[in-house]
Design a protein around this motif. Structure first.
Motif, PDB file in Angstrom:
ATOM      1  N   PRO A   8      -5.601  58.132  20.709  1.00 31.66           N
ATOM      2  CA  PRO A   8      -6.432  56.980  20.329  1.00 31.66           C
ATOM      3  C   PRO A   8      -7.730  57.375  19.630  1.00 31.66           C
ATOM      4  O   PRO A   8      -8.474  58.228  20.116  1.00 31.66           O
ATOM      5  CB  PRO A   8      -6.726  56.318  21.681  1.00 31.66           C
ATOM      6  CG  PRO A   8      -6.740  57.467  22.647  1.00 31.66           C
ATOM      7  CD  PRO A   8      -5.760  58.498  22.129  1.00 31.66           C
ATOM      8  N   PHE A  10     -11.058  55.394  18.320  1.00 31.63           N
ATOM      9  CA  PHE A  10     -11.707  54.088  18.405  1.00 31.63           C
ATOM     10  C   PHE A  10     -12.756  53.916  17.301  1.00 31.63           C
ATOM     11  O   PHE A  10     -13.629  54.768  17.111  1.00 31.63           O
ATOM     12  CB  PHE A  10     -12.352  53.897  19.776  1.00 31.63           C
ATOM     13  CG  PHE A  10     -11.346  53.674  20.869  1.00 31.63           C
ATOM     14  CD1 PHE A  10     -10.778  52.428  21.075  1.00 31.63           C
ATOM     15  CD2 PHE A  10     -10.935  54.730  21.672  1.00 31.63           C
ATOM     16  CE1 PHE A  10      -9.840  52.223  22.059  1.00 31.63           C
ATOM     17  CE2 PHE A  10      -9.988  54.535  22.667  1.00 31.63           C
ATOM     18  CZ  PHE A  10      -9.444  53.277  22.860  1.00 31.63           C
ATOM     19  N   PRO A  12     -15.103  51.037  16.938  1.00 37.54           N
ATOM     20  CA  PRO A  12     -15.489  49.799  17.611  1.00 37.54           C
ATOM     21  C   PRO A  12     -16.065  48.729  16.702  1.00 37.54           C
ATOM     22  O   PRO A  12     -17.010  48.974  15.948  1.00 37.54           O
ATOM     23  CB  PRO A  12     -16.527  50.268  18.642  1.00 37.54           C
ATOM     24  CG  PRO A  12     -17.024  51.572  18.115  1.00 37.54           C
ATOM     25  CD  PRO A  12     -15.873  52.197  17.399  1.00 37.54           C
ATOM     26  N   GLN A  25     -17.079  45.514  22.421  1.00 39.19           N
ATOM     27  CA  GLN A  25     -16.310  46.744  22.301  1.00 39.19           C
ATOM     28  C   GLN A  25     -17.018  47.952  22.903  1.00 39.19           C
ATOM     29  O   GLN A  25     -16.375  48.882  23.369  1.00 39.19           O
ATOM     30  CB  GLN A  25     -15.978  47.019  20.829  1.00 39.19           C
ATOM     31  CG  GLN A  25     -14.798  46.228  20.315  1.00 39.19           C
ATOM     32  CD  GLN A  25     -13.493  46.667  20.961  1.00 39.19           C
ATOM     33  OE1 GLN A  25     -13.377  47.767  21.489  1.00 39.19           O
ATOM     34  NE2 GLN A  25     -12.516  45.784  20.939  1.00 39.19           N
ATOM     35  N   SER A  29     -14.602  49.865  25.296  1.00 37.45           N
ATOM     36  CA  SER A  29     -14.093  51.182  24.889  1.00 37.45           C
ATOM     37  C   SER A  29     -15.016  52.325  25.282  1.00 37.45           C
ATOM     38  O   SER A  29     -14.678  53.495  25.109  1.00 37.45           O
ATOM     39  CB  SER A  29     -13.875  51.213  23.374  1.00 37.45           C
ATOM     40  OG  SER A  29     -15.116  51.108  22.694  1.00 37.45           O
ATOM     41  N   GLY A  63      -9.773  49.358  18.150  1.00 39.86           N
ATOM     42  CA  GLY A  63     -11.142  48.934  18.420  1.00 39.86           C
ATOM     43  C   GLY A  63     -11.745  47.987  17.419  1.00 39.86           C
ATOM     44  O   GLY A  63     -12.663  47.244  17.740  1.00 39.86           O
TER      45      GLY A  63
END
Length: 334
Positions: A8, A10, A12, A25, A29, A63
């Motif tokens: 993953p 991210f 955001p 987020q 996250s 994200g």
């Protein structure tokens, strides 16, 4: 059989034109910084060291609304992962985006960079819920994007969220059935949580919104999972990933959060199966065979289902059988 893994990355809230009422987020996250090339390469290298050599690995951009970014920015991120694709260290790329950020030119570009799967943040397929959640798109946008994604031979994922304002169990079931109808091959199921510094938090604090209880969320999700499993849709996640802030309650105001939420749901599914099949039966010993991956769920969270059966049978044994499907079982009573 090789296992599948997703690395993953991210990004955001990047390119999100609206702030959905449930979204923060940073708190979800646990990151707010936009990753640069060094950050992304570091994440990929760290994860690659942990996977078995025969794994099937993809890189996922999550994200934000990936395809809402300027095309140059999309390509910059996608270019970073190309060496891993060319060297065979990863097999494909996955990304999440909004349904109104999909068109033919966007898809044509993604094909050039090894993108295989596109997840749409649908959340609900009811226009009234989408409106209340400030999603900024409609069911028609989801239908159009899903059709284009499948027409261009990408794998389609559609995420859903239960318990948003004006949601009901019937509406959630409708959303799940619609996800199946649109041809999704994978999905994620998230109960709505009240996270600090969100519009949903303001609604909750002013008593205009009440989230689902944990029991309600388990009940709704149980029925949804049955539908997805019957349709052979891959359920990638059930429940929000437990960040440190959620675990310690620093970011969570209210809602059905549980670190073992999926296990609670699967326990109840197997409780229904076993209760229906073994109602009023007794004996000295019962052996229940299930697929090995279902053993923990069949036994139940903290042994709930096994303890239930121990009220009917003197000895209860669960064993694995690779030949069985997800909710299949073989039972021998002696």
């Amino acid at each position: 059989m090789p296992k599948h893994f997703t690395i993953p990355v991210f990004i955001p809230e990047r390119a999100c034109p609206f702030r959905c009422i449930y979204c923060n987020q940073y708190r979800i996250s646990n990151t707010v910084k936009q990753p640069d090339e060094y950050d992304i390469v570091s994440v990929i290298e760290k994860y690659l060291q942990t996977f078995p050599s025969d794994s099937i690995i993809e890189i996922g951009f999550f994200g934000g609304s990936f395809t809402g970014m300027p095309i140059e920015e999309q390509n910059r991120y996608l270019q970073i992962v190309q060496p891993y694709l060319k060297q065979g260290q990863v097999s494909s790329v996955r990304l999440s985006t909004r349904p109104d950020y999909i068109d033919q030119s966007i898809l044509d570009n993604l094909k050039l960079f090894g993108v295989k799967t596109i997840e749409l943040g649908g959340q609900s397929l009811h226009d009234d819920i989408l409106h209340f959640a400030n999603r900024g798109h409609t069911l028609k946008d989801i239908e159009k994007a899903a059709g284009l994604i499948r027409k261009n031979n990408f794998e389609l994922g559609i995420q859903m969220m239960i318990g948003l304002p004006s949601d009901t169990m019937d509406k959630a079931i409708f959303t799940a059935r619609k996800i199946i109808e649109l041809g999704a091959s994978n999905t994620r199921i998230y109960p709505a949580l009240v996270i600090k510094d969100t519009v949903l938090a303001d609604l909750y604090n002013s008593k205009q919104y009440q989230p689902l209880s944990l029991e309600e969320a388990v009940l709704w999700t149980k029925e949804i999972i049955k539908l997805f499993e019957a349709a052979k849709i891959n359920i990638l996640r059930v429940g929000l990933h437990p960040t440190e802030g959620l675990m310690q309650g620093e970011d969570l105001l209210a809602g059905p959060f549980h670190v073992s939420f999926k296990e609670l749901v699967m326990t109840e599914i197997w409780n229904d199966i076993l209760t229906e099949k073994l109602h009023s039966k007794t004996g000295d010993m019962i052996t229940i065979r299930v697929h090995p991956k279902q053993l923990n769920a069949a036994i139940g969270y903290f042994g709930k289902n096994k303890k239930m059966l121990e009220q009917q049978f003197k000895k209860v044994r669960f064993t694995g059988n690779d030949a069985l499907q997800v909710f299949e079982n073989e039972i021998v009573i002696e």
